[in-house]
Design an enzyme around this catalytic site. Structure first.
Site, PDB file in Angstrom:
ATOM      1  N   CYS A  48     -14.261 125.383 -62.274  1.00  0.00           N
ATOM      2  CA  CYS A  48     -14.170 124.483 -61.117  1.00  0.00           C
ATOM      3  C   CYS A  48     -12.731 124.406 -60.590  1.00  0.00           C
ATOM      4  CB  CYS A  48     -14.665 123.109 -61.533  1.00  0.00           C
ATOM      5  SG  CYS A  48     -14.513 121.882 -60.248  1.00  0.00           S
ATOM      6  N   GLY A 185     -25.127 138.046 -50.286  1.00  0.00           N
ATOM      7  CA  GLY A 185     -25.684 136.789 -50.802  1.00  0.00           C
ATOM      8  C   GLY A 185     -25.460 135.649 -49.831  1.00  0.00           C
ATOM      9  N   HIS A 448     -19.538 100.832 -36.368  1.00  0.00           N
ATOM     10  CA  HIS A 448     -19.686 101.611 -35.138  1.00  0.00           C
ATOM     11  C   HIS A 448     -18.308 101.945 -34.565  1.00  0.00           C
ATOM     12  CE1 HIS A 448     -21.340 103.028 -31.373  1.00  0.00           C
ATOM     13  NE2 HIS A 448     -20.428 102.302 -30.734  1.00  0.00           N
TER      14      HIS A 448
HETATM   15  C1  LIG Z   1     -16.513 129.843 -55.849  1.00  0.00           C
HETATM   16  C2  LIG Z   1     -17.146 128.629 -56.478  1.00  0.00           C
HETATM   17  C3  LIG Z   1     -17.136 127.431 -55.801  1.00  0.00           C
HETATM   18  C4  LIG Z   1     -17.691 126.301 -56.378  1.00  0.00           C
HETATM   19  N1  LIG Z   1     -17.664 125.138 -55.672  1.00  0.00           N
HETATM   20  C5  LIG Z   1     -18.213 124.026 -56.208  1.00  0.00           C
HETATM   21  C6  LIG Z   1     -18.155 122.790 -55.525  1.00  0.00           C
HETATM   22  O1  LIG Z   1     -17.615 122.692 -54.422  1.00  0.00           O
HETATM   23  N2  LIG Z   1     -18.705 121.700 -56.101  1.00  0.00           N
HETATM   24  C7  LIG Z   1     -19.319 121.783 -57.329  1.00  0.00           C
HETATM   25  O2  LIG Z   1     -19.808 120.764 -57.819  1.00  0.00           O
HETATM   26  N3  LIG Z   1     -19.383 122.943 -58.009  1.00  0.00           N
HETATM   27  C8  LIG Z   1     -18.845 124.060 -57.484  1.00  0.00           C
HETATM   28  N4  LIG Z   1     -18.878 125.226 -58.187  1.00  0.00           N
HETATM   29  C9  LIG Z   1     -19.569 125.245 -59.496  1.00  0.00           C
HETATM   30  C10 LIG Z   1     -18.670 124.654 -60.578  1.00  0.00           C
HETATM   31  O3  LIG Z   1     -17.468 125.383 -60.637  1.00  0.00           O
HETATM   32  C11 LIG Z   1     -19.386 124.682 -61.919  1.00  0.00           C
HETATM   33  O4  LIG Z   1     -20.645 124.058 -61.786  1.00  0.00           O
HETATM   34  C12 LIG Z   1     -18.584 123.949 -62.971  1.00  0.00           C
HETATM   35  O5  LIG Z   1     -17.319 124.535 -63.135  1.00  0.00           O
HETATM   36  C13 LIG Z   1     -19.332 123.959 -64.303  1.00  0.00           C
HETATM   37  O6  LIG Z   1     -18.578 123.253 -65.238  1.00  0.00           O
HETATM   38  P1  LIG Z   1     -18.708 123.539 -66.802  1.00  0.00           P
HETATM   39  O7  LIG Z   1     -17.884 122.501 -67.458  1.00  0.00           O
HETATM   40  O8  LIG Z   1     -20.120 123.661 -67.166  1.00  0.00           O
HETATM   41  O9  LIG Z   1     -18.072 124.974 -67.052  1.00  0.00           O
HETATM   42  P2  LIG Z   1     -16.796 125.771 -66.491  1.00  0.00           P
HETATM   43  O10 LIG Z   1     -16.094 125.057 -65.425  1.00  0.00           O
HETATM   44  O11 LIG Z   1     -17.339 127.134 -66.209  1.00  0.00           O
HETATM   45  O12 LIG Z   1     -15.841 125.801 -67.743  1.00  0.00           O
HETATM   46  C14 LIG Z   1     -16.165 126.496 -68.898  1.00  0.00           C
HETATM   47  C15 LIG Z   1     -14.898 126.681 -69.698  1.00  0.00           C
HETATM   48  O13 LIG Z   1     -15.261 127.176 -70.990  1.00  0.00           O
HETATM   49  C16 LIG Z   1     -14.335 128.141 -71.413  1.00  0.00           C
HETATM   50  N5  LIG Z   1     -15.002 128.959 -72.425  1.00  0.00           N
HETATM   51  C17 LIG Z   1     -16.068 129.787 -72.271  1.00  0.00           C
HETATM   52  N6  LIG Z   1     -16.430 130.309 -73.459  1.00  0.00           N
HETATM   53  C18 LIG Z   1     -15.578 129.807 -74.388  1.00  0.00           C
HETATM   54  C19 LIG Z   1     -15.439 129.959 -75.792  1.00  0.00           C
HETATM   55  N7  LIG Z   1     -16.278 130.700 -76.499  1.00  0.00           N
HETATM   56  N8  LIG Z   1     -14.428 129.307 -76.405  1.00  0.00           N
HETATM   57  C20 LIG Z   1     -13.574 128.514 -75.707  1.00  0.00           C
HETATM   58  N9  LIG Z   1     -13.675 128.329 -74.385  1.00  0.00           N
HETATM   59  C21 LIG Z   1     -14.662 128.956 -73.722  1.00  0.00           C
HETATM   60  C22 LIG Z   1     -13.962 128.867 -70.138  1.00  0.00           C
HETATM   61  O14 LIG Z   1     -12.689 129.464 -70.269  1.00  0.00           O
HETATM   62  C23 LIG Z   1     -13.948 127.717 -69.121  1.00  0.00           C
HETATM   63  O15 LIG Z   1     -12.666 127.157 -69.003  1.00  0.00           O
HETATM   64  C24 LIG Z   1     -18.294 126.380 -57.650  1.00  0.00           C
HETATM   65  C25 LIG Z   1     -18.297 127.585 -58.358  1.00  0.00           C
HETATM   66  C26 LIG Z   1     -17.728 128.705 -57.776  1.00  0.00           C
HETATM   67  C27 LIG Z   1     -17.729 129.991 -58.561  1.00  0.00           C
END
Ligand SMILES: Cc1cc2nc3c(=O)[nH]c(=O)nc-3n(C[C@H](O)[C@H](O)[C@H](O)COP(=O)(O)OP(=O)(O)OC[C@H]3O[C@@H](n4cnc5c(N)ncnc54)[C@H](O)[C@@H]3O)c2cc1C
Length: 473
Positions: A48, A185, A448
């Site tokens: 994110c 896409g 408004h």
């Molecule tokens: C271009 C783009 C735009 C987006 N815009 C939006 C938006 O405007 N609003 C919105 O709500 N969402 C948006 N999203 C989606 C959003 O980024 C994700 O839904 C969100 O980041 C998910 O959060 P998370 O905590 O599940 O995982 P992530 O943010 O994916 O974090 C996972 C973390 O785990 C770490 N990791 C992975 N495996 C391991 C391991 N084995 N050991 C240690 N660390 C590990 C990674 O390094 C990463 O830092 C967007 C995504 C993209 C690609």
């Protein structure tokens, strides 16, 4: 926590420090628990902050400025063509990310959350090995997996760093402003990044496998965006499959297939935005008895418990709406359940926002979904040509829509397309969460002239009479 040993011990281990992981870690620490958070990245924030929401919205804000400036001549104010200093744009994005990451580091440290750099891999029911870090292993009482998701390449193709065929991370690096960019896409990532590059001056060609952009969203909400994209994108081609991509010096050859024809076209760059998959590669989930569902997401119950004893999972890795705020919501539930609180995933509405021009936002049920489920619903629309505020901003190509239960008039879903849909959807989320009736929104006084009045008027429409619109009876 026992420090200085090869194997550390912690009450809660959070794996991944994106919005799911850090929200879980912070809530657990606030509830008085001992928390360690591991990530391969140096600082918290996840996809994110570093490759998703924040860099894309930083660029989309600039796109909005450029597009607004272009439109204002119709109102009597003409700006010169923007001069784009791409290095300064990249520096601005980097500065925004840096300040937010710094804030998360401080919030972690002040709460006493231990940050560990490295890759966590389960090697038992209650232990992980840490690859590439200062600590070699961690034994935990509870773990929260928040490893997020990864981009999906086209079949038989891999993304090369710096290559002309890019995923969203490559596109957000903004290496240059290509003359022509093919976006593969028509989901929100392709549309948002296509909008950024279009505003910066690229010729955008978009292909989508399905019959229209934003599949799954009500067609009436997608329509004003389609009309606007027709003006800023050069071509939008639905029902088209990319069957071959050949990256060569100076460009990319792409073979496109429709039911009628197969053609090969040349582009300077290609952005592949066809979705994301859960990041469970090499996590060793089998060692901790953690099961996946049929789509490869970690299976969880409503308290975010996996099938592994004392192990929870949250965020993109468990599927559902792959959005940052959904991840954070789940992260807090996991922390509270571990603390013995009666928390569970019981959200009635998760907002989704597409930050295009115009924006689209919705929450709760969509009309299509309600019809598929044969729900007895009543739908009302309020076109923005009736909104004084929309008129003052030249933003009349918008729509606010409400879906209510016919008998009770309880609000089930709301959709908005138009300027500031991101802000307008918050009232709808609260209304649905509170079990509000259309009458509750209609009788709440809205300032408004504001776009929020469209929400009051659409609710009035359900009751049979709206001030600025004649309601069909
Ligand atoms: C271009 C783009 C735009 C987006 N815009 C939006 C938006 O405007 N609003 C919105 O709500 N969402 C948006 N999203 C989606 C959003 O980024 C994700 O839904 C969100 O980041 C998910 O959060 P998370 O905590 O599940 O995982 P992530 O943010 O994916 O974090 C996972 C973390 O785990 C770490 N990791 C992975 N495996 C391991 C391991 N084995 N050991 C240690 N660390 C590990 C990674 O390094 C990463 O830092 C967007 C995504 C993209 C690609």
């Amino acid at each position: 926590m026992v420090m200085g040993e090869l194997i550390q011990e912690t009450e809660i281990l959070v794996i991944g420090s994106g919005p799911g992981g850090y929200a879980a870690a912070f809530r657990a620490a606030d509830l008085g628990m001992d928390v360690a958070m591991v990530d391969t990245a140096e600082r918290p924030g996840g996809v994110c902050l570093f490759q998703g929401c924040i860099p894309s919205k930083t660029f989309l804000y600039l796109a909005e400025l450029i597009l607004d400036a272009g439109r204002s001549s119709a109102m009597g104010v003409t700006f010169e063509r923007p001069r784009i200093d791409i290095e300064a744009v990249r520096a601005w994005k980097a500065d925004v990310i840096d300040r937010l990451a710094g804030g998360l580091v401080r919030l972690s440290d002040r709460r006493g959350v231990q940050r560990i750099k490295g890759r966590a891999v389960f090697n038992g029911l209650d232990t992980v090995r840490i690859q590439g870090g200062d600590v070699s292993g961690i034994r935990f009482q509870h773990a929260i997996i928040a490893t997020g998701s990864q981009t999906i390449p086209l079949p038989g193709m891999a993304f090369k760093p710096g290559g002309r065929v890019m995923d969203s991370t490559g596109a957000l690096a903004l290496q240059d402003v290509p003359h022509s960019l093919l976006v593969v896409g028509g989901g929100y990532v392709g549309l948002e990044l296509g909008t950024v590059y279009a505003a910066l001056g690229s010729e955008i060609h978009l292909v989508e496998l399905g019959p229209r952009i934003l599949p799954g969203l009500d067609a009436d909400l997608a329509k004003p965006l389609s009309r606007s994209l027709d003006k800023i994108f050069t071509t939008i081609q639905p029902n088209t499959r990319v069957s071959k991509i050949n990256e060569r010096d100076g460009g990319v050859d792409v073979t496109l297939e429709t039911t009628d024809a197969t053609t090969t076209k040349q582009f300077d760059r290609v952005l592949v935005a066809i979705g994301r998959k859960p990041d469970t590669d090499g996590l060793g989930l089998e060692k901790a008895n953690i099961e996946l569902d049929e789509h490869g997401f970690i299976r969880v119950d409503e308290q975010m418990r996996t099938t592994g004893n004392g192990i929870f999972a949250v965020g993109d890795v468990v599927g559902g709406m792959m959005l940052a705020h959904k991840a954070s919501y789940e992260g807090k539930i996991a922390a509270e359940v571990i603390a013995g609180r009666p928390a569970a995933f019981d959200a009635r509405a998760i907002p989704a926002v597409v930050y295009t021009d115009p924006q689209i936002a919705w929450c709760g049920i969509t009309e299509e979904e309600a019809r598929q489920k044969n729900l007895d619903i009543k739908v009302q629309r309020f076109p923005w040509k009736f909104s004084g505020r929309a008129m003052t901003m030249g933003a009349t190509d918008g729509l606010t829509k409400i879906i209510v239960d016919s008998a009770s008039q309880r609000i089930l879903g709301v959709g908005v397309v138009g300027r500031d849909a991101e802000g307008l959807i918050a009232e709808a989320v609260l209304a649905i969460e509170m079990g509000a009736l259309a009458e509750d929104v209609a009788l709440s006084i809205h300032a408004h002239p504001t776009l929020s009045e469209t929400e009051a008027e659409v609710a009035e429409g359900i009751l049979g009479s709206a001030t600025h619109m004649l309601v069909k009876r």
